[in-house]
Design a protein around this motif. Structure first.
Motif, mmCIF file in Angstrom:
data_model
loop_
_atom_site.group_PDB
_atom_site.id
_atom_site.type_symbol
_atom_site.label_atom_id
_atom_site.label_comp_id
_atom_site.label_asym_id
_atom_site.label_seq_id
_atom_site.Cartn_x
_atom_site.Cartn_y
_atom_site.Cartn_z
ATOM 1 N N SER A 496 0.854 -1.197 0.000
ATOM 2 C CA SER A 496 0.000 0.000 0.000
ATOM 3 C C SER A 496 0.888 1.245 0.000
ATOM 4 O O SER A 496 2.107 1.156 0.222
ATOM 5 C CB SER A 496 -0.903 0.001 1.239
ATOM 6 N N GLY A 497 0.267 2.413 -0.219
ATOM 7 C CA GLY A 497 1.032 3.674 -0.236
ATOM 8 C C GLY A 497 1.796 3.894 1.052
ATOM 9 O O GLY A 497 2.973 4.281 1.042
ATOM 10 N N GLY A 498 1.154 3.630 2.202
ATOM 11 C CA GLY A 498 1.803 3.820 3.498
ATOM 12 C C GLY A 498 2.942 2.850 3.728
ATOM 13 O O GLY A 498 3.978 3.204 4.308
ATOM 14 N N GLN A 499 2.777 1.602 3.248
ATOM 15 C CA GLN A 499 3.849 0.606 3.409
ATOM 16 C C GLN A 499 5.060 0.959 2.548
ATOM 17 O O GLN A 499 6.201 0.756 2.967
ATOM 18 C CB GLN A 499 3.303 -0.788 3.053
ATOM 19 N N LYS A 500 4.807 1.536 1.360
ATOM 20 C CA LYS A 500 5.925 1.987 0.509
ATOM 21 C C LYS A 500 6.684 3.115 1.208
ATOM 22 O O LYS A 500 7.919 3.183 1.129
ATOM 23 C CB LYS A 500 5.391 2.469 -0.845
ATOM 24 N N SER A 501 5.943 4.013 1.881
ATOM 25 C CA SER A 501 6.589 5.105 2.622
ATOM 26 C C SER A 501 7.499 4.545 3.706
ATOM 27 O O SER A 501 8.611 5.042 3.919
ATOM 28 C CB SER A 501 5.540 6.010 3.274
ATOM 29 N N ARG A 502 7.050 3.498 4.392
ATOM 30 C CA ARG A 502 7.862 2.895 5.455
ATOM 31 C C ARG A 502 9.138 2.282 4.891
ATOM 32 O O ARG A 502 10.197 2.355 5.521
ATOM 33 C CB ARG A 502 7.046 1.828 6.190
ATOM 34 N N VAL A 503 9.031 1.677 3.707
ATOM 35 C CA VAL A 503 10.233 1.125 3.047
ATOM 36 C C VAL A 503 11.209 2.263 2.749
ATOM 37 O O VAL A 503 12.424 2.131 2.952
ATOM 38 C CB VAL A 503 9.854 0.377 1.746
ATOM 39 N N ALA A 504 10.663 3.404 2.288
ATOM 40 C CA ALA A 504 11.506 4.575 1.986
ATOM 41 C C ALA A 504 12.192 5.092 3.252
ATOM 42 O O ALA A 504 13.367 5.485 3.214
ATOM 43 C CB ALA A 504 10.677 5.678 1.339
ATOM 44 N N PHE A 505 11.486 5.084 4.398
ATOM 45 C CA PHE A 505 12.097 5.497 5.674
ATOM 46 C C PHE A 505 13.224 4.545 6.064
ATOM 47 O O PHE A 505 14.288 4.974 6.515
ATOM 48 C CB PHE A 505 11.051 5.529 6.797
ATOM 49 N N ALA A 506 12.982 3.244 5.896
ATOM 50 C CA ALA A 506 14.004 2.238 6.239
ATOM 51 C C ALA A 506 15.256 2.443 5.394
ATOM 52 O O ALA A 506 16.390 2.340 5.889
ATOM 53 C CB ALA A 506 13.439 0.833 6.029
ATOM 54 N N GLN A 507 15.054 2.763 4.112
ATOM 55 C CA GLN A 507 16.187 2.993 3.204
ATOM 56 C C GLN A 507 16.928 4.276 3.584
ATOM 57 O O GLN A 507 18.163 4.307 3.614
ATOM 58 C CB GLN A 507 15.653 3.086 1.773
ATOM 59 N N MET A 508 16.169 5.332 3.919
ATOM 60 C CA MET A 508 16.767 6.636 4.225
ATOM 61 C C MET A 508 17.624 6.597 5.488
ATOM 62 O O MET A 508 18.662 7.254 5.568
ATOM 63 C CB MET A 508 15.641 7.673 4.382
ATOM 64 N N THR A 509 17.186 5.830 6.491
ATOM 65 C CA THR A 509 17.884 5.856 7.790
ATOM 66 C C THR A 509 18.998 4.813 7.916
ATOM 67 O O THR A 509 19.704 4.795 8.914
ATOM 68 C CB THR A 509 16.871 5.615 8.935
#
Length: 593
Positions: A496-509
């Protein structure tokens, strides 16, 4: 005894199944991932079917009973009921990935039965870009008006050319009456007011749709829906594409909406202002609560406490009866009493323990070390993409490792551009960007999905970006942002859109930055995740600059407000309250309030 023939048959059947599965898996691994599709099923109501076919159903209420929605093999809703009373405004809330967007799509496509006389409009896709001016694009939504105007033009041309058959005058008279009834002459003014409220100035309203970016075309799609006034309006995260000014306008506009609205939103303030009812999607069902979001939270908490009390009281009662049964089970004198107690236990309703949603956790690893200032600053910066139009003139701003800054301003004012100059992605035409040599910036883009490879899993994504670690380490990193279990190994496209955002946070940090620049980080996140994000940012020991329009999130995280307008950035001492007052005053002057 073993029947050899039956055994042989069963083994052959099992082997065929395994071969088929292996073949399917090999196809999956060789080509692009096959995305699952959503399906809906519903128990048929003979009464409703009869009323629908006879044309006797004149109600504009929506009643969808006993329906299921699945996404591939995952069941999202089972035996659910949805009742929408005409004229009420419903906010649909629930965790990311549970099926809110899918439910809207099932309603919009009429995969779930909706009476045919109820018109539905789902604001989902941006308007296609062509030569049509923005204002005309909105007016064309009123198909009845457009059809009458077209016919009037054709008939008038016939009469003027002397090619009439004598009936044109009567028909023209009918057309003028109908145009008067629907107030066709007021339509351009009404369309213009909607566009202005959503940020389109007079010049932009005359621009062709192909001249606008995706974000503005989404606003245009929203304007068309508001102008069309359907019986059931479906909105999916409408505030994602809007700035604070446009959100304030939309909140005011929707409060006078005459028909039914079903809106998915993570913006608490928006739901408190707009919603008359809240629908909570959880545990594969839908629960409806009267009132705004704050009322829903209080009522839900009270309901959960009562359920827990009932459950615990029943457990104690059961234990009390069971003690009596165990004690006198073999006592002949008490046999009838024991039987009576056993029957009593059987008749007790089966209460289940309260199904509490797990708490969302997020943690931004500290990359903190003391730097001597300045840490990050722009000094007398000019910037333009086109020499005839400067985005910034003499821009001077600075931030340090204690900064908690929110940047606000209308879309197109240059917020994202300023972030890119601060990061060093764009070079100033004039002036200086200074960044400390040990500064390590983590960037979250509002278009973060474009930076993710959607054809691979989240685990593979991290492995490619940060090679050399074990799968367990990648899974642990993703798990810190709520992407765990099979979510971590599914193609990112299926999240989902929110789960993709969480993947992006994991990658960023993953690389442990000491300064974060976040562009609309709350888009697509559910409320629990937004709160977890706010807590994680507050605990993070480093600098933060973010662009956001989510009032609740801004108040939770930021201590400083920068307003981007008129080719510069101004610091507002009174914070978000003062900014909101400034916008309301502008609305009054423009006649919106």
């Amino acid at each position: 005894m073993v029947n050899a023939k039956k055994l042989e048959k069963a083994e052959a059947k099992l082997k065929a199944k395994q071969d088929k599965r292996m073949e399917r898996d090999s196809v999956k691994s060789s080509g692009p991932p096959v995305l699952e599709e959503a399906t809906a099923s519903q128990a048929a109501s003979k009464k409703e079917t009869r009323m629908e076919s006879s044309g006797k159903n004149k109600s504009y209420d929506v009643r969808i009973e006993n329906f299921d929605v699945s996404f591939g093999e995952r069941v999202l809703l089972a035996g659910a009921d949805l009742n929408l009373a005409f004229g009420r405004r419903y906010g649909l809330v629930g965790r990311n990935g549970l099926g809110k967007t899918t439910l809207l799509k099932m309603i919009a496509s009429r995969s779930l039965r909706i009476p045919s006389h109820i018109s539905i409009l789902h604001v989902e896709q941006e308007v296609a870009g062509d030569e049509t001016p923005a204002l005309q694009s909105v007016l064309e939504c009123d198909t009845a008006r457009e059809s009458l105007l077209r016919e009037e033009k054709e008939l008038t041309a016939k009469v003027n050319a002397g090619r009439g058959e004598g009936t044109e005058g009567a028909r023209l008279s009918e057309i003028y009456t109908k145009l008067e009834e629907i107030e066709a002459d007021k339509a351009p003014a009404r369309a213009s007011v909607i566009l202005a409220g959503l940020g389109f100035n007079a010049k932009m309203q005359q621009q062709t749709t192909k001249e606008f970016s995706g974000g503005w075309r989404m606003r245009l799609a929203l304007a068309r829906a508001l102008f069309a006034r359907p019986d059931l309006l479906l909105l999916d995260e409408p505030t994602n594409m809007l700035d604070v000014r446009a959100i304030l306008w939309l909140e005011n506009y929707l409060q006078t909406w005459q028909s039914t609205i079903l809106v998915v939103s993570h913006d608490r303030n928006f739901l408190n202002t707009v919603a008359t009812d809240i629908i909570h999607l959880h545990s594969q069902r839908l629960d409806t609560y009267r009132g705004d979001f704050e009322n829903f939270m209080k009522t839900k908490e009270e309901r959960l406490k009562n359920q827990q009390r009932e459950y615990e009281a029943q457990q104690q009662y059961r234990e009390h009866i069971q003690v009596f049964i165990d004690r006198f089970r073999y006592n002949a004198n008490r046999a009838s009493q024991v039987q009576s107690k056993l029957k009593l236990l059987e008749k007790l309703p089966e209460l289940k323990p309260v199904d509490k949603e797990s708490e969302v956790m997020m943690k931004f690893p500290d990359g903190f070390e003391k730097f001597s200032p300045p840490i990050l600053q722009l000094d007398e910066v000019d910037f333009c993409y086109d020499p005839s139009h400067y985005i910034f003139r003499s821009l001077s701003v600075s931030a340090d490792l204690e900064s908690r800054i929110c940047v606000v301003g209308e879309n197109g004012a240059g917020k994202s551009t300023m972030l890119k100059i601060l990061m060093g992605e764009l070079a100033p035409v004039r002036g200086i960007r200074h960044a400390h040599r040990n500064l390590k910036i983590g960037y979250f883009s509002q278009h973060h999905v474009d930076q993710l490879d959607l054809n691979i899993s989240a685990v593979e994504l991290l492995a490619r970006k940060f090679p050399g670690k074990t799968e367990e380490e990648y899974r642990h990193q993703l798990g810190s942002y709520g992407v765990s279990g099979e979510l971590a190994v599914r193609p990112v496209a299926s999240l989902s859109g929110g789960q993709k955002s969480r993947v992006a946070f994991a990658q960023m940090t993953m690389s442990c930055p000491n300064f974060y620049i976040l562009d609309e980080p709350t888009n697509h996140l559910d409320m629990e995740t937004i709160e977890a994000l706010a807590k994680a940012l507050n605990k993070f020991r480093g600098g933060i600059i973010l662009v956001s329009h989510d009032e609740c999130f801004i108040r939770l995280v930021c201590h400083e407000l920068w307003v981007c307008e008129n080719a510069t950035v101004t610091r507002i001492e009174g914070g978000f309250d003062q900014y909101r007052d400034i916008l309301k005053e502008q609305f009054r002057k423009e006649g919106f309030l």
